[in-house]
Design an enzyme around this catalytic site. Structure first.
Site, PDB file in Angstrom:
ATOM      1  N   ASP A 163       5.326  -3.811   9.324  1.00  0.00           N
ATOM      2  CA  ASP A 163       5.124  -4.031   7.888  1.00  0.00           C
ATOM      3  C   ASP A 163       3.901  -3.261   7.389  1.00  0.00           C
ATOM      4  OD1 ASP A 163       6.145  -5.241   5.555  1.00  0.00           O
ATOM      5  OD2 ASP A 163       4.635  -6.822   5.650  1.00  0.00           O
ATOM      6  N   ASP A 166      11.557  -3.382   0.799  1.00  0.00           N
ATOM      7  CA  ASP A 166      10.479  -4.042   1.528  1.00  0.00           C
ATOM      8  C   ASP A 166      10.298  -5.480   1.058  1.00  0.00           C
ATOM      9  OD1 ASP A 166       8.190  -4.038   3.359  1.00  0.00           O
ATOM     10  OD2 ASP A 166       6.979  -4.108   1.540  1.00  0.00           O
ATOM     11  N   ASP A 205      11.155  -8.738   3.294  1.00  0.00           N
ATOM     12  CA  ASP A 205      10.039  -9.645   3.574  1.00  0.00           C
ATOM     13  C   ASP A 205      10.436 -11.091   3.310  1.00  0.00           C
ATOM     14  OD1 ASP A 205       8.345  -7.625   4.379  1.00  0.00           O
ATOM     15  OD2 ASP A 205       7.098  -7.659   2.561  1.00  0.00           O
ATOM     16  N   ASP A 218       4.930   0.650   7.346  1.00  0.00           N
ATOM     17  CA  ASP A 218       5.836   1.154   6.300  1.00  0.00           C
ATOM     18  C   ASP A 218       5.066   1.547   5.048  1.00  0.00           C
ATOM     19  OD1 ASP A 218       5.408  -1.333   5.049  1.00  0.00           O
ATOM     20  OD2 ASP A 218       7.502  -1.946   5.122  1.00  0.00           O
TER      21      ASP A 218
END
Length: 193
Positions: free
Chosen positions: A65, A86, A90, A68
């Site tokens: 995470d 994203d 998440d 990215d």
């Protein structure tokens, strides 16, 4: 809170590590997907009761995470689609981890921990919802004590050291406190309009 304090200050260091390992090429969406798959693996391991390995998988998902965002910013690949993907993954990741805990506690016949985990799930999903709703009203809302980084750190500690019950209590209190923090913040901002 960690995100607000640190911001992108780790970017140069993470980029240096990334560049040493993978060179000048990278796709941020690849790291987003890898983080999601690491979370799925962690969820499966939680259900099976392999707590320590699940904790390592949660840490791995957190690293993906971080990467990215770094790759997107450093390679000029920040896109609306990437940000959207994203954010959605998440949310799935957060809820898969909590679903795994729910399944584990249901199988163990621990209704109190099922209720506690459900309460944590509510707070976890409301934190980004309040932010999204505020931003739809043109009020930037990144404040809060228990953002995603803090939740991931606590969940990884809970699994690594098998301290999940106290961690769930902390999350239950602080996620809802963060929701109330954000509601109050947005209320103050909108009253001035």
């Amino acid at each position: 809170m960690i995100g607000n304090k640190i911001g992108h200050r780790l970017d140069p260091y993470l980029y240096y590590v990334f560049k040493k390992i993978l060179g000048e090429h990278g796709n941020p969406n690849f790291f987003t997907l890898m983080g999601f798959f690491a979370t799925l693996a962690a969820s499966f391991l939680i259900i099976k009761g392999f707590w320590f390995i699940a904790g390592l998988a949660i840490i791995l998902s957190g690293l993906f995470d971080l990467f990215d965002g770094v790759v997107a910013r450093k390679f000029g690949k920040v896109t609306a689609l990437g940000g959207f993907l994203d954010s959605v993954l998440d949310r799935y990741s957060d809820l898969f981890l909590l679903l795994a805990l729910l399944i584990y506690y249901l199988r163990k016949g621990e209704p109190d921990l099922v209720i506690l985990t459900s309460f944590v799930s509510m707070g976890t999903i409301l934190i980004p919802y309040v932010r999204a709703k505020a931003e739809a009203l043109q009020v930037p809302c990144t404040i809060g004590l228990m953002e995603r980084a803090e939740r991931i750190i606590l969940l990884s500690i809970g699994t690594l050291f098998q301290w999940m019950e106290p961690i769930l209590w902390i999350l239950a209190v602080l996620t809802h406190f963060t929701v109330l923090q954000r509601i109050y913040y947005v209320w103050k901002k909108l009253r001035k309009c």
